[in-house]
Design a protein around this motif. Structure first.
Motif, PDB file in Angstrom:
ATOM      1  N   LEU A  61      15.208   4.685   3.000  1.00 34.47           N
ATOM      2  CA  LEU A  61      15.823   4.291   4.264  1.00 34.47           C
ATOM      3  C   LEU A  61      15.564   5.308   5.376  1.00 34.47           C
ATOM      4  O   LEU A  61      15.287   4.933   6.508  1.00 34.47           O
ATOM      5  CB  LEU A  61      17.330   4.087   4.087  1.00 34.47           C
ATOM      6  CG  LEU A  61      17.752   3.030   3.052  1.00 34.47           C
ATOM      7  CD1 LEU A  61      19.257   2.830   3.078  1.00 34.47           C
ATOM      8  CD2 LEU A  61      17.049   1.705   3.316  1.00 34.47           C
ATOM      9  N   GLY A  62      15.635   6.587   5.046  1.00 37.18           N
ATOM     10  CA  GLY A  62      15.476   7.618   6.070  1.00 37.18           C
ATOM     11  C   GLY A  62      14.039   7.971   6.364  1.00 37.18           C
ATOM     12  O   GLY A  62      13.541   7.749   7.476  1.00 37.18           O
ATOM     13  N   ALA A  63      13.333   8.520   5.374  1.00 37.34           N
ATOM     14  CA  ALA A  63      11.973   9.003   5.610  1.00 37.34           C
ATOM     15  C   ALA A  63      11.002   7.881   5.949  1.00 37.34           C
ATOM     16  O   ALA A  63      10.145   8.027   6.827  1.00 37.34           O
ATOM     17  CB  ALA A  63      11.481   9.777   4.382  1.00 37.34           C
ATOM     18  N   ILE A  64      11.111   6.720   5.268  1.00 32.96           N
ATOM     19  CA  ILE A  64      10.208   5.613   5.560  1.00 32.96           C
ATOM     20  C   ILE A  64      10.430   5.098   6.976  1.00 32.96           C
ATOM     21  O   ILE A  64       9.476   4.756   7.690  1.00 32.96           O
ATOM     22  CB  ILE A  64      10.393   4.480   4.534  1.00 32.96           C
ATOM     23  CG1 ILE A  64       9.938   4.938   3.150  1.00 32.96           C
ATOM     24  CG2 ILE A  64       9.606   3.241   4.954  1.00 32.96           C
ATOM     25  CD1 ILE A  64       8.469   5.255   3.053  1.00 32.96           C
ATOM     26  N   SER A  65      11.680   5.043   7.423  1.00 37.38           N
ATOM     27  CA  SER A  65      11.955   4.627   8.802  1.00 37.38           C
ATOM     28  C   SER A  65      11.339   5.610   9.796  1.00 37.38           C
ATOM     29  O   SER A  65      10.764   5.212  10.818  1.00 37.38           O
ATOM     30  CB  SER A  65      13.464   4.517   9.032  1.00 37.38           C
ATOM     31  OG  SER A  65      14.027   3.491   8.229  1.00 37.38           O
ATOM     32  N   LEU A  66      11.446   6.902   9.507  1.00 39.98           N
ATOM     33  CA  LEU A  66      10.831   7.908  10.367  1.00 39.98           C
ATOM     34  C   LEU A  66       9.313   7.749  10.391  1.00 39.98           C
ATOM     35  O   LEU A  66       8.683   7.866  11.454  1.00 39.98           O
ATOM     36  CB  LEU A  66      11.204   9.312   9.895  1.00 39.98           C
ATOM     37  CG  LEU A  66      12.631   9.773  10.194  1.00 39.98           C
ATOM     38  CD1 LEU A  66      12.912  11.097   9.496  1.00 39.98           C
ATOM     39  CD2 LEU A  66      12.848   9.916  11.695  1.00 39.98           C
ATOM     40  N   LEU A 113       0.818  -1.211   0.000  1.00 37.24           N
ATOM     41  CA  LEU A 113       0.000   0.000   0.000  1.00 37.24           C
ATOM     42  C   LEU A 113       0.854   1.265   0.000  1.00 37.24           C
ATOM     43  O   LEU A 113       0.599   2.204  -0.767  1.00 37.24           O
ATOM     44  CB  LEU A 113      -0.934  -0.002   1.212  1.00 37.24           C
ATOM     45  CG  LEU A 113      -2.041  -1.062   1.203  1.00 37.24           C
ATOM     46  CD1 LEU A 113      -2.729  -1.132   2.565  1.00 37.24           C
ATOM     47  CD2 LEU A 113      -3.058  -0.755   0.118  1.00 37.24           C
ATOM     48  N   VAL A 114       1.881   1.294   0.856  1.00 36.11           N
ATOM     49  CA  VAL A 114       2.680   2.511   1.021  1.00 36.11           C
ATOM     50  C   VAL A 114       3.693   2.690  -0.105  1.00 36.11           C
ATOM     51  O   VAL A 114       3.975   3.816  -0.520  1.00 36.11           O
ATOM     52  CB  VAL A 114       3.389   2.502   2.393  1.00 36.11           C
ATOM     53  CG1 VAL A 114       4.354   3.678   2.510  1.00 36.11           C
ATOM     54  CG2 VAL A 114       2.371   2.548   3.522  1.00 36.11           C
ATOM     55  N   HIS A 115       4.232   1.581  -0.620  1.00 35.60           N
ATOM     56  CA  HIS A 115       5.268   1.697  -1.639  1.00 35.60           C
ATOM     57  C   HIS A 115       4.720   1.472  -3.050  1.00 35.60           C
ATOM     58  O   HIS A 115       4.835   2.349  -3.907  1.00 35.60           O
ATOM     59  CB  HIS A 115       6.402   0.726  -1.340  1.00 35.60           C
ATOM     60  CG  HIS A 115       7.008   0.913   0.011  1.00 35.60           C
ATOM     61  ND1 HIS A 115       7.475   2.131   0.451  1.00 35.60           N
ATOM     62  CD2 HIS A 115       7.199   0.061   1.051  1.00 35.60           C
ATOM     63  CE1 HIS A 115       7.938   2.016   1.680  1.00 35.60           C
ATOM     64  NE2 HIS A 115       7.775   0.776   2.070  1.00 35.60           N
TER      65      HIS A 115
END
Length: 293
Positions: A231-236, A77-79
């Motif tokens: 890696l950065g924004a999705i982890s946040l 859904l998100v990607h």
């Protein structure tokens, strides 16, 4: 491992800035590759990096196949749906600012569904903030259409993928909050991106040539989207979903359109009318109200 208090306070602001650059990275790299092909290459790199990281750090995998399935659904859904829709809308000519604004309507959808699906109470102050944010988004969209002279019928065709992206990010946030709010970010990323790669590559093989011009600009955009966004924004985003209510997390998406529009103005010369600036200010005020609620 607990997140330090100062970092916790900065996470929403850092997420907004990083997430907003994703729209710019898409526009910067799309002249050199078709949208789904671009995403498929991006997913391959993310999966490779996160698999190596997970194995090197002996990160824990989900305890059951059911848990892994829930994580995989959020990834689709998100990607696959969200990012695929955004990239396709920009590829077909929708300005990055408008694409961000369409997806920026997510908080209203989330607020409407959070009570029924998650049992979260949305206060009157939060509803007022969400409505104010929507009004700001509408002002900026209206000004962009009139200033850029986009025909209504052409705009409708360009908006369809962006609307699909809106549904994807809303459903993905709610689904993750309900079924898998906590998982290891290293192994979870692998499980999220694997099905997204499979679906995206399958569709790309049917509707695109899958040819890439490996220019310096494309490589830069690809690495930026892999390292900073995936890696950065999705982890946040995962950390914010874990620690806050769905409405509070969703309200942050009202801040990405103004930020994206400002970056697009600086980098690509996309116009910003006084009405658009006023809409941005109203949207920011709406987010403040919603998060205070």
């Amino acid at each position: 491992m607990p997140v330090p208090t100062q970092l916790t306070r900065l996470m929403p602001l850092l997420f907004v800035v990083l997430w907003s650059t994703g729209f710019i990275g898409a526009k910067y790299g799309l002249p050199y590759a078709e949208p789904l092909t671009f995403l498929a290459v991006r997913y391959v790199l993310v999966i490779g990096l996160m698999t190596l990281l997970a194995l090197a750090m002996r990160a824990p995998w989900p305890a059951s196949p059911r848990d892994a399935m829930h994580i995989a659904v959020t990834g689709l859904l998100v990607h696959a749906v969200y990012l695929g829709g955004v990239f396709m809308s920009i590829h077909h000519g929708l300005p990055a600012g408008i694409s961000a604004l369409v997806v920026g309507m997510q908080p209203l959808l989330t607020g409407a569904l959070a009570g029924a699906l998650l049992g979260e109470r949305v206060s009157s102050r939060q509803w007022a903030g969400l409505a104010l944010g929507f009004a700001g988004v509408a002002l900026v969209v209206g000004s962009k259409v009139s200033v850029d002279g986009v025909a209504t019928d052409a705009l409708g065709r360009m908006l369809l993928p962006a609307l699909a992206a809106l549904v994807g990010i809303t459903a993905g946030t709610l689904y993750q909050k309900r079924f898998c709010p906590r998982f290891d970010l290293r192994t979870g990323s692998v499980l999220q991106f694997l099905p997204s790669l499979a679906l995206t590559a399958l569709v790309a093989s049917q509707v695109e040539t899958m040819q890439i011009d490996w220019s310096g600009e494309f490589v830069f955009a690809l690495l930026w989207l892999v390292l900073v966004l995936s890696l950065g924004a999705i982890s946040l985003l995962n950390l914010l979903i874990r620690s806050g209510s769905a409405v509070n997390v969703a309200s942050l998406f009202y801040l990405t359109p103004p930020t994206t529009a400002l970056i697009a103005w600086a980098m690509f010369g996309e116009t910003l009318s006084p009405l658009a600036l006023a809409g941005m200010a109203i949207a920011v005020s709406g987010v403040w109200l919603a998060r205070k609620g």
